[in-house]
Write an enzyme that holds these catalytic residues in place. Structure first.
Site, PDB file in Angstrom:
ATOM      1  N   PHE A 232       0.710   7.730  -6.665  1.00  0.00           N
ATOM      2  CA  PHE A 232      -0.079   6.507  -6.795  1.00  0.00           C
ATOM      3  C   PHE A 232       0.404   5.529  -5.738  1.00  0.00           C
ATOM      4  CE2 PHE A 232      -1.077   2.234  -8.140  1.00  0.00           C
ATOM      5  CZ  PHE A 232      -2.435   2.355  -8.414  1.00  0.00           C
TER       6      PHE A 232
ATOM      7  N   ASP B 205       7.687   4.626  -0.482  1.00  0.00           N
ATOM      8  CA  ASP B 205       6.919   3.618  -1.200  1.00  0.00           C
ATOM      9  C   ASP B 205       7.778   3.114  -2.360  1.00  0.00           C
ATOM     10  OD1 ASP B 205       5.269   2.160  -2.861  1.00  0.00           O
ATOM     11  OD2 ASP B 205       3.544   3.484  -2.649  1.00  0.00           O
TER      12      ASP B 205
ATOM     13  N   LYS C 233       4.988  -6.075  -5.134  1.00  0.00           N
ATOM     14  CA  LYS C 233       5.229  -6.456  -6.520  1.00  0.00           C
ATOM     15  C   LYS C 233       6.358  -7.466  -6.675  1.00  0.00           C
ATOM     16  CE  LYS C 233       3.009  -2.418  -8.581  1.00  0.00           C
ATOM     17  NZ  LYS C 233       1.772  -3.131  -8.917  1.00  0.00           N
TER      18      LYS C 233
END
Length: 401
Positions: A141, A226, A255
């Site tokens: 993801f 990531d 984030k």
């Protein structure tokens, strides 16, 4: 109809149904707790998928944002501003890298990394124009843009969005042999999550990440980590890669970099890699804006103390010890994770992840399900041990019921 029901009905009438939120309407929050519009309090055990690592309305971050709001919030990248150089310098130092390319969202950071890897491949490695390949992992993801879902293996993420962007090779996560076979002379990068979050907090086999690092270095391929969900303290280290002493060629951050205040993301790499850009070849109006830089600078300062990494380590050991006791009791099939991050596989006989999440909400704890049978736990790193134990008690009660 209750106030909550009216609010949800209004939202569903006028917003696209691209999410399936739990039926709670948050009105305020502080630390690890949220309060809904009817005054009910909930322990946040999700932390905005790691966007709220430092808790809701962290005073240091709110103060930094307020101070910047009184000065300047946006210049665009048409001009320099007085927070930009410090942000880039200090983030590069935190990562042990040389250059930073700031963006806004995690997906933008991934898109930027894809463009960067391809441009590096053509200008530095010498890959023929239009032939660059990037290897990714199954069940990944990395975001929801058209290019990113082109290499997703989640049917819900891909359905009805084709035609898809070419140039990606998908291999099983954790399978080094498959990865090695996928590499060719035209491979410019391997893009991986050090821990797969959306897939259920999947930790790769020990030795996998170091082997990927060795293989990519030997084959002149960029290793892109990531760390948008796994980075910035979540797993007990600043970066999840550090657990196996791995330093990638490129970090993707987002984030928690925005402290739960503003969206901030970044691509961090070497001068050789990010130096491929020339003015006008990539950009963002809001990327690296003064407000974002001010908040992110405070995040960096907080991480430098090591306090939050230590909390994630100590509380994470406690979390996983307690969750491990649930396995084999008939309700939980498996538990995975690292630090204050866990995926809990609910036995299908006991209910779906969504059903367990709703029952926990009724008990005052907010989590979220993924892939049908799994719930994810990722409380803010500022959570107290007492509150964490209270949340775990509620989980045990729900599973007993």
């Amino acid at each position: 109809m209750t106030t909550t029901e009216r609010s949800i009905a209004a939202a569903e009438a006028h917003s696209a149904h691209n999410y399936h939120p739990l039926p709670v309407v948050v009105a305020s929050a502080e630390g690890a707790w949220m309060t809904d519009i009817e005054g009910r309090r909930f322990l946040d055990m999700l932390a905005g998928y790691s966007a709220l690592n430092f808790g809701h309305r962290n005073r240091r971050l709110i103060d930094a944002a307020k101070a910047q709001l009184e000065r300047v919030t946006l210049t665009s990248r048409a001009f320099h501003h007085d927070r930009f150089a410090d942000f880039c310098t200090q983030l590069a130092e935190l990562c042990g890298m040389e250059m930073v390319l700031p963006m806004n969202t995690g997906a933008e950071a991934v898109e930027t990394a894809i463009k960067t890897a391809r441009k590096w491949g053509y200008r530095v490695k010498g890959v023929p124009d239009g032939q660059a390949k990037i290897v990714v992992a199954r069940n990944n993801f990395h975001g929801r843009t058209t290019t990113i879902v082109s290499f997703s293996t989640d049917p819900e993420a891909r359905a009805d969005y084709g035609p898809f962007t070419p140039g990606f090779e998908i291999v099983p996560y954790g399978d080094l042999t498959a990865l090695e076979r996928a590499l060719t002379e035209n491979t410019v990068a391997v893009l991986l999550e050090p821990i797969q979050g959306e897939a259920g907090v999947l930790v790769p086999p020990a030795g996998y990440l170091p082997a990927v690092r060795e293989l990519t270095r030997a084959r002149n391929v960029l290793f892109i980590a990531d760390e948008i969900q796994s980075g910035l303290g979540r797993t007990g280290r600043t970066f999840a890669c550090e657990h196996e002493d791995v330093v990638p060629d490129m970090y993707l951050l987002g984030k928690a970099l925005g402290g739960g205040v503003v969206p901030v993301s970044a691509v961090v790499s070497s001068r050789e890699v990010l130096g491929v850009y020339r003015p006008g070849e990539h950009g963002s109006t809001f990327g690296g804006n003064p407000l974002a830089c001010a908040v992110a600078l405070e995040v960096i300062a907080m991480l430098r103390t090591g306090e939050f990494q230590q909390r994630a380590t100590e509380l994470g050991e406690h979390l996983h010890a307690e969750l491990g006791l649930l396995v084999g009791g008939g309700a939980v099939d498996a538990v995975r994770g690292r630090g204050l991050w866990a995926g809990v596989d609910i036995s299908p006989r006991h209910g779906t992840g969504r059903q367990i999440s709703e029952k926990l909400m009724d008990e005052g704890v907010l989590v979220k399900d993924t892939h049908g049978s799994t719930i994810r736990l990722a409380p803010p790193l500022v959570i107290s041990k007492e509150d964490l134990d209270w949340g775990l008690d509620r989980l045990r009660a729900v599973l007993r019921g």
